[in-house]
Design a protein around this motif. Sequence first.
Motif, PDB file in Angstrom:
ATOM      1  N   UNK A 597       0.847  -1.192   0.000  1.00  0.00           N
ATOM      2  CA  UNK A 597       0.000   0.000   0.000  1.00  0.00           C
ATOM      3  C   UNK A 597       0.884   1.244   0.000  1.00  0.00           C
ATOM      4  N   UNK A 598       0.527   2.201  -0.833  1.00  0.00           N
ATOM      5  CA  UNK A 598       1.175   3.510  -0.783  1.00  0.00           C
ATOM      6  C   UNK A 598       0.093   4.554  -1.016  1.00  0.00           C
ATOM      7  N   UNK A 599       0.296   5.741  -0.480  1.00  0.00           N
ATOM      8  CA  UNK A 599      -0.752   6.760  -0.570  1.00  0.00           C
ATOM      9  C   UNK A 599      -0.176   8.136  -0.287  1.00  0.00           C
ATOM     10  N   UNK A 600      -0.951   9.147  -0.648  1.00  0.00           N
ATOM     11  CA  UNK A 600      -0.594  10.532  -0.347  1.00  0.00           C
ATOM     12  C   UNK A 600      -1.802  11.265   0.215  1.00  0.00           C
ATOM     13  N   UNK A 601      -1.522  12.140   1.162  1.00  0.00           N
ATOM     14  CA  UNK A 601      -2.490  13.141   1.611  1.00  0.00           C
ATOM     15  C   UNK A 601      -1.825  14.490   1.391  1.00  0.00           C
ATOM     16  N   UNK A 602      -2.455  15.342   0.614  1.00  0.00           N
ATOM     17  CA  UNK A 602      -1.880  16.662   0.340  1.00  0.00           C
ATOM     18  C   UNK A 602      -2.794  17.735   0.920  1.00  0.00           C
ATOM     19  N   UNK A 603      -2.178  18.799   1.338  1.00  0.00           N
ATOM     20  CA  UNK A 603      -2.912  19.985   1.774  1.00  0.00           C
ATOM     21  C   UNK A 603      -2.531  21.119   0.830  1.00  0.00           C
ATOM     22  N   UNK A 604      -3.533  21.795   0.282  1.00  0.00           N
ATOM     23  CA  UNK A 604      -3.285  22.911  -0.622  1.00  0.00           C
ATOM     24  C   UNK A 604      -3.978  24.162  -0.094  1.00  0.00           C
ATOM     25  N   UNK A 609      -8.840  32.054  -7.902  1.00  0.00           N
ATOM     26  CA  UNK A 609      -9.325  31.035  -8.842  1.00  0.00           C
ATOM     27  C   UNK A 609      -8.242  30.609  -9.839  1.00  0.00           C
ATOM     28  N   UNK A 610      -8.060  29.297  -9.940  1.00  0.00           N
ATOM     29  CA  UNK A 610      -7.087  28.766 -10.885  1.00  0.00           C
ATOM     30  C   UNK A 610      -5.668  28.704 -10.357  1.00  0.00           C
ATOM     31  N   UNK A 611      -5.429  29.158  -9.127  1.00  0.00           N
ATOM     32  CA  UNK A 611      -4.076  29.116  -8.564  1.00  0.00           C
ATOM     33  C   UNK A 611      -4.097  28.421  -7.199  1.00  0.00           C
ATOM     34  N   UNK A 612      -3.094  27.619  -6.959  1.00  0.00           N
ATOM     35  CA  UNK A 612      -3.019  26.948  -5.668  1.00  0.00           C
ATOM     36  C   UNK A 612      -1.571  26.834  -5.227  1.00  0.00           C
ATOM     37  N   UNK A 613      -1.413  26.643  -3.931  1.00  0.00           N
ATOM     38  CA  UNK A 613      -0.091  26.446  -3.318  1.00  0.00           C
ATOM     39  C   UNK A 613      -0.082  25.122  -2.579  1.00  0.00           C
ATOM     40  N   UNK A 614       0.998  24.385  -2.719  1.00  0.00           N
ATOM     41  CA  UNK A 614       1.150  23.149  -1.954  1.00  0.00           C
ATOM     42  C   UNK A 614       1.624  23.485  -0.543  1.00  0.00           C
ATOM     43  N   UNK A 615       0.838  23.092   0.448  1.00  0.00           N
ATOM     44  CA  UNK A 615       1.182  23.401   1.843  1.00  0.00           C
ATOM     45  C   UNK A 615       1.968  22.254   2.473  1.00  0.00           C
ATOM     46  N   UNK A 616       1.505  21.035   2.256  1.00  0.00           N
ATOM     47  CA  UNK A 616       2.159  19.876   2.878  1.00  0.00           C
ATOM     48  C   UNK A 616       1.786  18.608   2.121  1.00  0.00           C
ATOM     49  N   UNK A 617       2.743  17.738   2.016  1.00  0.00           N
ATOM     50  CA  UNK A 617       2.496  16.406   1.452  1.00  0.00           C
ATOM     51  C   UNK A 617       2.867  15.374   2.507  1.00  0.00           C
ATOM     52  N   UNK A 618       1.940  14.486   2.795  1.00  0.00           N
ATOM     53  CA  UNK A 618       2.230  13.347   3.673  1.00  0.00           C
ATOM     54  C   UNK A 618       2.128  12.091   2.828  1.00  0.00           C
ATOM     55  N   UNK A 619       3.249  11.413   2.707  1.00  0.00           N
ATOM     56  CA  UNK A 619       3.290  10.187   1.915  1.00  0.00           C
ATOM     57  C   UNK A 619       3.399   8.996   2.844  1.00  0.00           C
ATOM     58  N   UNK A 620       2.838   7.896   2.427  1.00  0.00           N
ATOM     59  CA  UNK A 620       2.918   6.680   3.237  1.00  0.00           C
ATOM     60  C   UNK A 620       3.146   5.463   2.374  1.00  0.00           C
ATOM     61  N   UNK A 621       3.858   4.499   2.927  1.00  0.00           N
ATOM     62  CA  UNK A 621       4.083   3.251   2.204  1.00  0.00           C
ATOM     63  C   UNK A 621       4.183   2.110   3.201  1.00  0.00           C
ATOM     64  N   UNK A 674       9.275  25.125  -4.905  1.00  0.00           N
ATOM     65  CA  UNK A 674       7.876  24.725  -5.091  1.00  0.00           C
ATOM     66  C   UNK A 674       7.513  23.494  -4.273  1.00  0.00           C
ATOM     67  N   UNK A 675       8.515  22.862  -3.678  1.00  0.00           N
ATOM     68  CA  UNK A 675       8.263  21.628  -2.933  1.00  0.00           C
ATOM     69  C   UNK A 675       7.911  21.952  -1.488  1.00  0.00           C
ATOM     70  N   UNK A 676       6.766  21.511  -1.030  1.00  0.00           N
ATOM     71  CA  UNK A 676       6.377  21.798   0.350  1.00  0.00           C
ATOM     72  C   UNK A 676       7.018  20.814   1.322  1.00  0.00           C
ATOM     73  N   UNK A 677       6.647  20.929   2.563  1.00  0.00           N
ATOM     74  CA  UNK A 677       7.053  19.930   3.559  1.00  0.00           C
ATOM     75  C   UNK A 677       6.611  18.560   3.074  1.00  0.00           C
ATOM     76  N   UNK A 678       7.542  17.635   3.048  1.00  0.00           N
ATOM     77  CA  UNK A 678       7.241  16.280   2.571  1.00  0.00           C
ATOM     78  C   UNK A 678       7.570  15.291   3.683  1.00  0.00           C
ATOM     79  N   UNK A 679       6.529  14.764   4.299  1.00  0.00           N
ATOM     80  CA  UNK A 679       6.686  13.833   5.419  1.00  0.00           C
ATOM     81  C   UNK A 679       6.353  12.434   4.935  1.00  0.00           C
ATOM     82  N   UNK A 680       7.208  11.469   5.229  1.00  0.00           N
ATOM     83  CA  UNK A 680       6.999  10.096   4.749  1.00  0.00           C
ATOM     84  C   UNK A 680       6.824   9.148   5.930  1.00  0.00           C
ATOM     85  N   UNK A 681       5.757   8.374   5.873  1.00  0.00           N
ATOM     86  CA  UNK A 681       5.505   7.335   6.876  1.00  0.00           C
ATOM     87  C   UNK A 681       5.843   5.975   6.250  1.00  0.00           C
TER      88      UNK A 681
END
Length: 730
Positions: A597-604, A609-621, A674-681
């Motif tokens: 199993x692998x997955x991502x939870x992202x917060x933006x 309108x039409x613009x977003x910022x990556x706040x945090x990525x939590x990845x898991x495997x 452009x890369x936000x906080x990237x936390x890996x579980x």
Amino acid sequence: MTTLASPARRNFLKSSLVAGAWVLGSSTIPMLDSLAADEASKTVSPSDSPFDFWLSMDGTGVVTAYTTVTNLGQGTHAAIAQIVAEELEMPIANVRIQHAPVVKQFHREWPPGITTFASAGFNSALETIAPACAAARQMLLQAAALQWQVDVKDCTAGNAQVAHAATGRSLPYTALIKAAAALTPPEKPVIRSPKDWKVLGQSAPRPDIPARVDGSAVFGIDVQRPGMLMAVVLHAPRFGSSLQSVDDSPALAVKGVRKVVHLPNAVAVVADRYWIAHKAVQLLKPVWQDGAHASINTAEMRTSLLRAVAAGDGKLFPRPKKQKEGAAETAMKEAGSIIDTSFDVPFLAHATMEPLNATVEVTAAGAQVWLSTQSQTDTQNGVAKALGFQPEQVQIHTQHVGGGFGRRLEHDFAIEAALIAKAAGATVKTIWSRENDMRAGYYRPITAARVQLALDKDYLPTVLRLDTAGPSLLEYTRVTNSPARDGLDWTYIMGWFGSTYKFPLFDTRWTRVDFGVPCSYWRSVGNSQNCFFLEHTLEQAARKAGMDSLEYRRRLLQHNPKALAFVNALAERAGWSKPLPKGHYRGFAMNGNSFLFSAHIVEIAISKPGQFRLVKITAGINPGVVANPKAVEAQMMGGTLFGLSAALFGEISFKDGQVEQGNFDSYRLVTLAQTPVLDVMVMSTGDRPEGVGEEGPPSIGPAIANALLAASGKPVTRLPLTQAGWMLVA
């Protein structure tokens, strides 16, 4: 040399002394002689007997293990060193890992020959090198027990020595080599269970990192040979075009140019130095004969693919246990509601850091090839055929690899370099420029999909109808792997039948639409787009049900407690239940099967309108069993950023038959800013290891798309996101 065990059956271990070193493997003895020879005099001596593993221990106690897994920077060699240290009970500092010679004796059934793909490296080593090391440990114990005239059960191995506690005696392995080599290897050596691991399961440092950091590691592009010339290639600007004519004189007039080589679809300049060749090739004005697809455009390709999936006339995948055409049709008619979405994704380049290159020497006796490759055996066979040699007349020298991602499974560039070297009559290093690398193929296939997910009154899936369309990579790739089945490209159903989620019925179809563009394996292959199609459909179903994204997935994972526990742990890690600031949204997506199993939870954050910022990525495997947690974490980080670049910007597009992108200014990769906080579980709750190299790219894109759906209420039906009306801001 002493040879005591030589059973006729395949894969039995053999033990020998060769030049003072103890060697253990399943090779024929002539093979051991060959490997013991020095590099200059080494000969290739093919044999019909398979050879899976081989290791040696020299007089200083250093153990060298040979592997067929290419060091692509993925960290597998570190894990293999841990296997050796674990099973042999010795310091990992005394372990060396080397790539195996490219000879038949080392060929494996899976991956075929000597090839690195499908995240099979660690499992492959665990099945081969681990038993050999376990056998060596048992033989060392037995050798000591015989010398001391004690029961072997009372002897223990540790820190590269054997001890007998009752008498207080101990001997280093180096003192036991000769006696151990004279013993018959155990027929079925017992390797340690993961629950007993002491070295494996720990985050051991990667031994290749210092050389990669200080620049001493030799990649294919770094190879130097005496008298070597350099070559630069100019390919036809359109796929399928061929060289009709070219005036060589402008290039030959440049000082330092030695030769202009004509190839079927290219022209190459050979010179003393790279930049001389690069300058000279720009002076050539080749006349090209266009092929059948000379006028292709991306907009027209998209239209034809989306039209094909809308028509629904594709060929049904023949999986009787999964496919129930009539039942699926009935269930679709009886559905309470249907989520019906059409998607499309573009061609993607592999965009490796090290451009394609190969150095080749051709003589009357054969050829030698130095290159960065994932596919040694296919390269050997392909070069041999192109030069009119037998495979054993071509020697492959495997180098460090500056990025593969599937591109270096192909060997078109090696064949080209071999033909250039032969024509030049010299040792030649051919380097593709970045633009050449980007425009001359191969790519992940452009694909369209229409997904219809029928729901019952409780909004649970009853049938999934999938119509896909696109070119077949299996028709273009030169990699030895499973061919198309019944004329169907199986990569189009990757991630559907074997998904972690449970679907009662399937109806999956594929329409072949070919544009004459070379396609090949790309990291995670079909999962790279299918996970987007599936997860964004499920997200729409969750919204239809009025449910939280994870609550809806949990309903689909009730049959798999481990997957459910993984999702819950990732949600906890990411703080899924915590309130978000105004203008912030989360998205979830998952990839996997019954065991991995692998997955991502992202917060933006939506700025406007039409613009977003990556706040945090939590990845898991959760790959079941983890050999080196830090290495797995690094793999997940790399896979996440690889997939993130593709989701945000990645696209190879065509205009009037030509690729529009040429370098990283037009084929963008995500930057550090452009890369936000990237936390890996990293979890480990299984009982067998699964490969991790393909994870990351599939789920990061749909996780962002699902967050954008939460923000806008509008599905994302096209990637990259720049083509879907969304722009990333730092």
